[in-house]
Design a protein around this motif. Structure first.
Motif, PDB file in Angstrom:
ATOM      1  N   LYS A  71     -42.008  11.146  26.346  1.00 19.74           N
ATOM      2  CA  LYS A  71     -43.099  12.090  26.607  1.00 19.74           C
ATOM      3  C   LYS A  71     -43.204  13.136  25.499  1.00 19.74           C
ATOM      4  CE  LYS A  71     -41.780  13.493  30.700  1.00 19.74           C
ATOM      5  NZ  LYS A  71     -40.458  12.806  30.779  1.00 19.74           N
ATOM      6  N   THR A  89     -41.941  12.908  22.503  1.00 13.65           N
ATOM      7  CA  THR A  89     -42.277  12.206  21.258  1.00 13.65           C
ATOM      8  C   THR A  89     -43.785  12.017  21.149  1.00 13.65           C
ATOM      9  OG1 THR A  89     -40.167  11.031  21.322  1.00 13.65           O
ATOM     10  CG2 THR A  89     -41.893  10.086  19.938  1.00 13.65           C
ATOM     11  N   LEU A  90     -44.423  11.666  22.259  1.00 15.21           N
ATOM     12  CA  LEU A  90     -45.877  11.528  22.280  1.00 15.21           C
ATOM     13  C   LEU A  90     -46.543  12.846  21.922  1.00 15.21           C
ATOM     14  CD1 LEU A  90     -48.442   9.916  22.949  1.00 15.21           C
ATOM     15  CD2 LEU A  90     -48.082  10.510  25.361  1.00 15.21           C
ATOM     16  N   ASN A  91     -46.107  13.937  22.559  1.00 20.71           N
ATOM     17  CA  ASN A  91     -46.666  15.255  22.255  1.00 20.71           C
ATOM     18  C   ASN A  91     -46.485  15.624  20.795  1.00 20.71           C
ATOM     19  OD1 ASN A  91     -47.418  15.655  24.883  1.00 20.71           O
ATOM     20  ND2 ASN A  91     -45.683  16.950  25.413  1.00 20.71           N
ATOM     21  N   ILE A 109     -48.392   2.598  22.532  1.00 22.71           N
ATOM     22  CA  ILE A 109     -48.992   3.362  23.631  1.00 22.71           C
ATOM     23  C   ILE A 109     -50.506   3.423  23.453  1.00 22.71           C
ATOM     24  CG2 ILE A 109     -49.165   5.647  24.697  1.00 22.71           C
ATOM     25  CD1 ILE A 109     -46.552   4.353  25.362  1.00 22.71           C
ATOM     26  N   LEU A 118     -41.617   5.099  21.065  1.00 19.49           N
ATOM     27  CA  LEU A 118     -42.879   4.628  21.649  1.00 19.49           C
ATOM     28  C   LEU A 118     -43.233   3.296  21.007  1.00 19.49           C
ATOM     29  CD1 LEU A 118     -44.907   7.971  21.643  1.00 19.49           C
ATOM     30  CD2 LEU A 118     -43.531   7.004  23.504  1.00 19.49           C
ATOM     31  N   PRO A 169     -46.667   9.253  13.201  1.00 17.55           N
ATOM     32  CA  PRO A 169     -46.359   7.974  13.857  1.00 17.55           C
ATOM     33  C   PRO A 169     -46.021   6.880  12.853  1.00 17.55           C
ATOM     34  CG  PRO A 169     -48.725   8.406  13.899  1.00 17.55           C
ATOM     35  CD  PRO A 169     -48.077   9.650  13.370  1.00 17.55           C
ATOM     36  N   ASN A 182     -46.193  13.809  18.197  1.00 11.51           N
ATOM     37  CA  ASN A 182     -47.045  13.041  17.292  1.00 11.51           C
ATOM     38  C   ASN A 182     -48.512  13.447  17.408  1.00 11.51           C
ATOM     39  OD1 ASN A 182     -45.703  10.484  15.751  1.00 11.51           O
ATOM     40  ND2 ASN A 182     -44.482  11.092  17.516  1.00 11.51           N
ATOM     41  N   ILE A 206     -55.839   7.317  22.052  1.00  9.03           N
ATOM     42  CA  ILE A 206     -54.624   6.850  21.389  1.00  9.03           C
ATOM     43  C   ILE A 206     -54.556   5.346  21.532  1.00  9.03           C
ATOM     44  CG2 ILE A 206     -52.097   6.927  21.401  1.00  9.03           C
ATOM     45  CD1 ILE A 206     -52.298   9.765  22.481  1.00  9.03           C
TER      46      ILE A 206
END
Length: 233
Positions: free
Chosen positions: A40, A42-44, A20, A17, A53, A46, A4
């Motif tokens: 956290k 939000t990362l998952n 990252i 985010l 994103p 995406n 990423i």
């Protein structure tokens, strides 16, 4: 496996985010730590294609995932066990597990069910029971088992210890370690920093949408400044 770079993401016009960078290698447990609201999930979301994103790159085994559908991402072997379990409460344990192989792993469904109930014998004892009648710990086992039915190359776990008793939390982390020793690559999002760092290979701490710290998990657990400023120890 997972690379990423410069990931900026959020919801509507709200950016959560803010650039990252993160990597997961084959066979690793990589932890992402941080308090509620740091991004956290939000990362998952995406990585899993539930949201797209704002900018940046999410590459899995060299292929770009950003912009791909969640179904296509599952086909590639990136499997997300979401926060809050999200099982199907009015379906049986068997039906929940079978649905886990709907997109990927269908040809080996029987073998995979046998593997899952071997890992979670309590599920086998209640195979025909409605999932909504299970305890919180059993529902978490079912959620992980459903993810395993898709034969993940990378298993993303979002707060698997949330809402569990201390004894079940210990069991859950022992299970995650066992899956990894069998070769499973895991991206683990958690608030339980101490037990997470104890089993992870590397870790990232997210704060205000940025990576505030990263490194070897064992070293981070021993760092006195980190323990004081980020782990509250």
């Amino acid at each position: 496996m997972l690379e990423i770079r410069g990931l900026r993401a959020g919801y509507g016009k709200v950016e959560i985010l803010r650039g990252i960078d993160l990597d997961v290698g084959k066979g690793e447990i990589v932890a992402v730590l941080g308090s509620n609201g740091v991004g956290k999930s939000t990362l998952n979301n995406n990585i899993s294609g539930l949201y797209r994103p704002f900018s940046g790159s999410i590459r899995f085994k060299g292929d770009e995932l950003a912009g791909q559908s969640s179904t296509e991402i599952v086909k590639r072997g990136v499997i997300h066990v979401p926060e809050g379990r999200r099982i199907f409460p009015n379906m049986s344990i068997r039906e929940n597990l079978e649905l886990g192989s709907f997109v990927r792993g269908t040809a080996r469904r029987k073998q995979n069910i046998e593997r899952v109930v071997g890992i979670f014998p309590r599920l086998k004892e209640r195979f025909g029971q409605m999932a909504g009648t299970l305890s919180g710990g059993e529902q978490q086992m079912l959620a992980i088992g459903r993810g395993m039915m898709s034969e993940p190359e990378l298993l993303i776990m979002d707060e698997p210890s949330l809402g569990l008793s201390p004894l079940l939390v210990d069991e859950m982390f022992a299970l995650i370690g066992r899956l990894n020793t069998e070769g499973q690559s895991i991206l683990l999002m958690e608030q339980n920093a101490v037990q997470t760092l104890a089993i992870a290979h590397r870790a990232y701490i997210i704060e205000n949408g940025h990576v505030a710290m990263k490194g070897n998990a064992a070293d981070m657990l021993r760092d006195p400044d980190l323990r004081k400023n980020y782990l509250g120890l």
